[in-house]
Design a protein around this motif. Structure first.
Motif, PDB file in Angstrom:
ATOM      1  N   THR A  60      33.345  44.559  18.609  1.00 23.20           N
ATOM      2  CA  THR A  60      32.619  43.344  17.617  1.00 23.20           C
ATOM      3  C   THR A  60      31.853  42.389  18.791  1.00 23.20           C
ATOM      4  OG1 THR A  60      34.117  42.994  16.028  1.00 23.20           O
ATOM      5  CG2 THR A  60      32.301  41.739  16.144  1.00 23.20           C
ATOM      6  N   TYR A  61      32.361  42.036  19.826  1.00 30.05           N
ATOM      7  CA  TYR A  61      31.505  41.664  21.045  1.00 30.05           C
ATOM      8  C   TYR A  61      30.038  42.067  20.934  1.00 30.05           C
ATOM      9  CZ  TYR A  61      31.297  37.884  24.922  1.00 30.05           C
ATOM     10  OH  TYR A  61      30.753  36.806  25.534  1.00 30.05           O
ATOM     11  N   TRP A  62      30.796  43.506  22.043  1.00 28.91           N
ATOM     12  CA  TRP A  62      30.260  44.478  22.140  1.00 28.91           C
ATOM     13  C   TRP A  62      28.932  45.122  21.404  1.00 28.91           C
ATOM     14  CZ3 TRP A  62      28.674  49.065  19.690  1.00 28.91           C
ATOM     15  CH2 TRP A  62      27.725  49.696  20.465  1.00 28.91           C
ATOM     16  N   LEU A  63      29.360  45.509  20.148  1.00 35.83           N
ATOM     17  CA  LEU A  63      28.062  44.585  18.908  1.00 35.83           C
ATOM     18  C   LEU A  63      27.485  43.628  18.861  1.00 35.83           C
ATOM     19  CD1 LEU A  63      26.851  47.142  17.493  1.00 35.83           C
ATOM     20  CD2 LEU A  63      28.018  46.117  15.458  1.00 35.83           C
ATOM     21  N   GLY A  64      27.367  42.226  19.234  1.00 39.22           N
ATOM     22  CA  GLY A  64      26.769  40.992  19.123  1.00 39.22           C
ATOM     23  C   GLY A  64      25.477  41.154  20.136  1.00 39.22           C
ATOM     24  N   ILE A  65      26.064  41.385  21.172  1.00 39.27           N
ATOM     25  CA  ILE A  65      25.471  41.861  22.647  1.00 39.27           C
ATOM     26  C   ILE A  65      24.877  42.647  21.827  1.00 39.27           C
ATOM     27  CG2 ILE A  65      25.661  41.645  24.893  1.00 39.27           C
ATOM     28  CD1 ILE A  65      28.321  40.983  25.118  1.00 39.27           C
ATOM     29  N   ARG A  99      21.676  41.671  20.957  1.00 36.98           N
ATOM     30  CA  ARG A  99      21.131  40.832  20.672  1.00 36.98           C
ATOM     31  C   ARG A  99      19.464  41.920  21.491  1.00 36.98           C
ATOM     32  NH1 ARG A  99      21.582  35.607  19.907  1.00 36.98           N
ATOM     33  NH2 ARG A  99      19.630  35.355  20.972  1.00 36.98           N
ATOM     34  N   ILE A 100      19.998  42.471  22.642  1.00 30.99           N
ATOM     35  CA  ILE A 100      19.631  43.364  23.328  1.00 30.99           C
ATOM     36  C   ILE A 100      18.916  44.259  22.486  1.00 30.99           C
ATOM     37  CG2 ILE A 100      19.530  45.460  25.394  1.00 30.99           C
ATOM     38  CD1 ILE A 100      22.295  44.079  26.202  1.00 30.99           C
ATOM     39  N   PHE A 124      23.021  51.950  25.701  1.00 32.38           N
ATOM     40  CA  PHE A 124      22.852  53.120  25.027  1.00 32.38           C
ATOM     41  C   PHE A 124      22.041  51.516  24.132  1.00 32.38           C
ATOM     42  CE2 PHE A 124      23.157  54.541  20.663  1.00 32.38           C
ATOM     43  CZ  PHE A 124      22.623  55.881  20.228  1.00 32.38           C
ATOM     44  N   ALA A 125      21.976  50.475  23.547  1.00 34.49           N
ATOM     45  CA  ALA A 125      21.655  49.858  22.851  1.00 34.49           C
ATOM     46  C   ALA A 125      20.393  49.813  23.256  1.00 34.49           C
ATOM     47  CB  ALA A 125      22.441  48.749  22.318  1.00 34.49           C
ATOM     48  N   GLN A 126      20.252  49.164  24.881  1.00 35.04           N
ATOM     49  CA  GLN A 126      18.939  48.811  25.298  1.00 35.04           C
ATOM     50  C   GLN A 126      17.973  49.800  25.662  1.00 35.04           C
ATOM     51  OE1 GLN A 126      19.109  48.504  29.811  1.00 35.04           O
ATOM     52  NE2 GLN A 126      18.003  46.449  29.034  1.00 35.04           N
ATOM     53  N   GLU A 127      18.793  51.160  25.714  1.00 29.86           N
ATOM     54  CA  GLU A 127      17.440  52.954  26.203  1.00 29.86           C
ATOM     55  C   GLU A 127      17.552  53.503  24.671  1.00 29.86           C
ATOM     56  OE1 GLU A 127      19.876  54.800  28.937  1.00 29.86           O
ATOM     57  OE2 GLU A 127      19.918  53.411  30.675  1.00 29.86           O
ATOM     58  N   GLU A 128      18.498  52.680  24.056  1.00 30.05           N
ATOM     59  CA  GLU A 128      18.375  54.382  22.493  1.00 30.05           C
ATOM     60  C   GLU A 128      17.613  53.180  21.585  1.00 30.05           C
ATOM     61  OE1 GLU A 128      17.598  57.711  22.723  1.00 30.05           O
ATOM     62  OE2 GLU A 128      18.008  57.867  24.892  1.00 30.05           O
ATOM     63  N   THR A 171      17.185  44.439  19.894  1.00 30.19           N
ATOM     64  CA  THR A 171      16.166  43.634  19.228  1.00 30.19           C
ATOM     65  C   THR A 171      15.201  42.750  19.806  1.00 30.19           C
ATOM     66  OG1 THR A 171      17.971  42.402  18.128  1.00 30.19           O
ATOM     67  CG2 THR A 171      17.671  44.267  16.857  1.00 30.19           C
ATOM     68  N   ASN A 172      15.432  42.368  20.857  1.00 34.64           N
ATOM     69  CA  ASN A 172      14.962  41.699  22.218  1.00 34.64           C
ATOM     70  C   ASN A 172      14.636  40.154  21.521  1.00 34.64           C
ATOM     71  OD1 ASN A 172      14.073  43.850  23.443  1.00 34.64           O
ATOM     72  ND2 ASN A 172      12.937  44.532  22.382  1.00 34.64           N
ATOM     73  N   THR A 173      16.146  40.024  20.915  1.00 33.78           N
ATOM     74  CA  THR A 173      16.376  38.551  20.585  1.00 33.78           C
ATOM     75  C   THR A 173      17.109  37.568  21.400  1.00 33.78           C
ATOM     76  OG1 THR A 173      18.370  39.435  18.977  1.00 33.78           O
ATOM     77  CG2 THR A 173      15.820  38.552  18.145  1.00 33.78           C
ATOM     78  N   ILE A 174      16.618  38.198  22.776  1.00 29.21           N
ATOM     79  CA  ILE A 174      18.095  37.241  23.863  1.00 29.21           C
ATOM     80  C   ILE A 174      17.325  37.858  24.820  1.00 29.21           C
ATOM     81  CG2 ILE A 174      20.046  39.209  23.629  1.00 29.21           C
ATOM     82  CD1 ILE A 174      21.477  36.201  24.614  1.00 29.21           C
ATOM     83  N   GLU A 175      16.733  37.027  25.349  1.00 25.59           N
ATOM     84  CA  GLU A 175      16.417  37.495  27.167  1.00 25.59           C
ATOM     85  C   GLU A 175      17.783  37.368  28.215  1.00 25.59           C
ATOM     86  OE1 GLU A 175      13.969  37.028  28.667  1.00 25.59           O
ATOM     87  OE2 GLU A 175      12.501  37.237  26.370  1.00 25.59           O
TER      88      GLU A 175
END
Length: 190
Positions: free
Chosen positions: A151-156, A159-160, A91-95, A162-166
């Motif tokens: 919390t762990y999921w929300l952090g990852i 980052r996904i 969801f974070a990645q697609e929406e 906002t494109n701040t992590i590869e």
């Protein structure tokens, strides 16, 4: 003369939802909705007393949409709770616009000051239902496990989003699986 276009509340909310989905909640205004519908702002203000009411309805619709999307992911090799966490990452990645509205916007804080945290409550309820082992824990311990996972999921997810992590979704999934296994082992559930 062509017939006059009737702007219903449903059409207006659909337009507002799509604006948030595409661009985020910060750009949602009566004018942006009117532009999308090719009308004046008058129909919007005849249905709602304020933009805050419009945003609340759109935010609630976004919550329902997000929950449905997050629950769609299924991999039979995963624990059900892990499938929900991966669904959240997808969801974070697609929406991107909806994720930002629901988790990263200033509006989220304003919404929660007036409303209960339906999204977290629903995710916690789903989390408990999809992993039977969690029902063996005291509610406070189950909430602690849920809080750590979310919390762990929300952090990852952030980052996904906002494109701040590869990081591809498989790597993120592996990280979540490791975290979930550590947590369930710590609570004696493995």
């Amino acid at each position: 003369m062509p017939p006059k276009v009737v702007i219903t509340k449903e059409k207006m909310l659909n337009a507002a939802f799509e604006i948030v989905r595409e661009q985020g909640i910060e750009v949602l205004t009566a004018r942006s909705i009117a532009q999308r519908l090719k009308c004046s702002t008058q129909p919007i203000y005849s249905m709602y007393a304020s933009m805050e009411e419009v945003k609340d309805d759109v935010f609630n619709r976004a919550i329902d949409f997000a929950l449905a999307r997050m629950k769609q992911y299924h991999n039979e090799n995963n624990a059900a709770a892990m499938n929900l966490a991966i669904g959240c990452l997808l969801f974070a990645q697609e929406e991107k616009g909806l994720f930002k509205a629901l988790y990263l916007s200033d509006y989220r804080r304003q919404f929660l000051e007036r409303n209960r945290d339906k999204l977290s409550e629903e995710l916690f309820a789903a989390f408990l239902q999809i992993d039977n082992r969690l029902s063996e824990l005291e509610e406070s311990k189950a909430k602690t496990v849920f809080f750590k996972v979310i919390t762990y999921w929300l952090g990852i997810g952030t980052r996904i989003n906002t494109n701040t992590i590869e990081l591809d979704i498989d790597e993120a999934t592996e990280m979540l699986e490791e975290m979930y296994k550590m947590l369930t082992r710590k609570e004696g559930l493995l």
